[in-house]
Design an enzyme around this catalytic site. Sequence first.
Site, short mmCIF file in Angstrom:
data_model
loop_
_atom_site.label_atom_id
_atom_site.label_comp_id
_atom_site.label_asym_id
_atom_site.label_seq_id
_atom_site.Cartn_x
_atom_site.Cartn_y
_atom_site.Cartn_z
N LYS A 85 -11.42 27.24 13.65
CA LYS A 85 -11.29 28.33 12.69
C LYS A 85 -9.83 28.43 12.23
CE LYS A 85 -12.55 33.29 12.51
NZ LYS A 85 -13.16 34.37 13.33
N SER A 162 -16.81 36.70 11.46
CA SER A 162 -15.93 36.08 10.49
C SER A 162 -15.85 34.57 10.59
CB SER A 162 -14.52 36.67 10.63
OG SER A 162 -13.97 36.39 11.92
N SER A 186 -17.57 38.10 15.77
CA SER A 186 -17.30 37.02 14.83
C SER A 186 -17.66 35.62 15.30
CB SER A 186 -15.82 37.04 14.42
OG SER A 186 -15.55 38.16 13.60
#
Length: 467
Positions: A85, A162, A186
């Site tokens: 990420k 996310s 997330s």
Amino acid sequence: MTTQESPLWHEMTACALGAGIDAGDIDPVALCEHFLARIEAHNGAQKVYLHVTATRARAEAAAAALRARDGLRRGPLDGVPISWKDLFDSAGAPTTAASPIFAGRIPDADAALLARATRTGLICLGKTNLTEFAFSGLGINPHYGTPPNAYDDAVARVPGGSSSGAAVSVARGLAAAAIGSDTGGSVRIPAAWNGLVGLKTTAGLLPLDGVIPLAASLDTAGPLCRDVADANALFAVLAARRPADLTGASLAGTRLLVPSNVVWDGIDPAIEGVVRGAIDRLADAGADIVSEAVPEFSEVEALFAEHGPMVAAEAHARWHDLVDSQADKIYHNVLKRFWAGSEISVAAYETMRRALDGLSARLHARLGSVDALVAPTTLISPPPIADLEADDDAYAAANGGALHNTTLGNVLRVCAVTLPCGGDPDGLPVGLMLCARPYTEAALLRLSAACEQALAPIAKPSPEPLT
């Protein structure tokens, strides 16, 4: 080393790829090129990677191939390509939290977890897309595009956030596994909505040096994977410990707590049916199901209703200078959440923090009499992206439905796993969440392996293929 490139490498688990490398059946260089070629072919439409670290990946794969040739592999995942990420610093490559505010930010060193993973031989393919600042459970990003959910090519649906790109990179076969972060759900939300296993680790267990923060007391890192064995192997790498022994995992004699309150409030009836059916399967496999109210959940809801969202308070305190001075660069639905934090006083924040200390201790004591708490991961299935982009109220409602249950685990400081447990009437995956006391990841992963076996016949539909 004998090798034969397979078009199905991107459908294999990380552990299976590692075993193939160990057996001499898979060349790490060819494996890396296989994933890089898929990224090159599909990332433009999928918007999964913000930055592909191809030069780094090729160098790491070449080193892994030499180690494999010489019998010097560093671990079972040496040579396996994964994604990170775009919150995790990577030396010499952009790390931007998917925000124009950080465009051009290039760290000098890897985040501690990326460095740790690299030392064990994992290959870094690149940095994946996310909700700006990691501040939403939906995954919509108007700046860099939104990776569409892997399970519906007819209607572009949100991927979950996310860690949106992280989940889609695995579900679409653009990485063998992914590392994301979880502040309010997330890791678990995008994993659940893309038919994956996602592990939320205990806050403070893994080092977050070199990770762009959102809310420091709640931020965690964890893997998104095809199965529990992969989650177990990657957690062992991230935590620098031996993996849990999953051999012979069974539900016989286990006790699972199903809350009768809060976690079902406002749930889509179709999802409730899938989750309750999954819980019945766990019971059939030997688990003792205990259904009772969890008052701590109701008290958390009342606390936040009175004082406001704790995560927003921490996020605004950390980033208010940038947010206030460059508000025009931030997606307005993310900006609203920052500004909500500006309205929470220090006194209100401290009241919440002290109250959550007590509520967490009570919940952990309650969990001491069971093996895990079981609940739906989300209340809703992933909505169409266009519907939420066009309607801020719909965006807020969907964000609440995504985060409602997962956030409880963050603020009450447990570790948690989401497992695929079936599909809704539209063929979209549904997640089952297991929560356990902090620092019990090994036991939770073993329990999750047993649940995975029980749920295997209904686990998930198949994602749309990328040809």
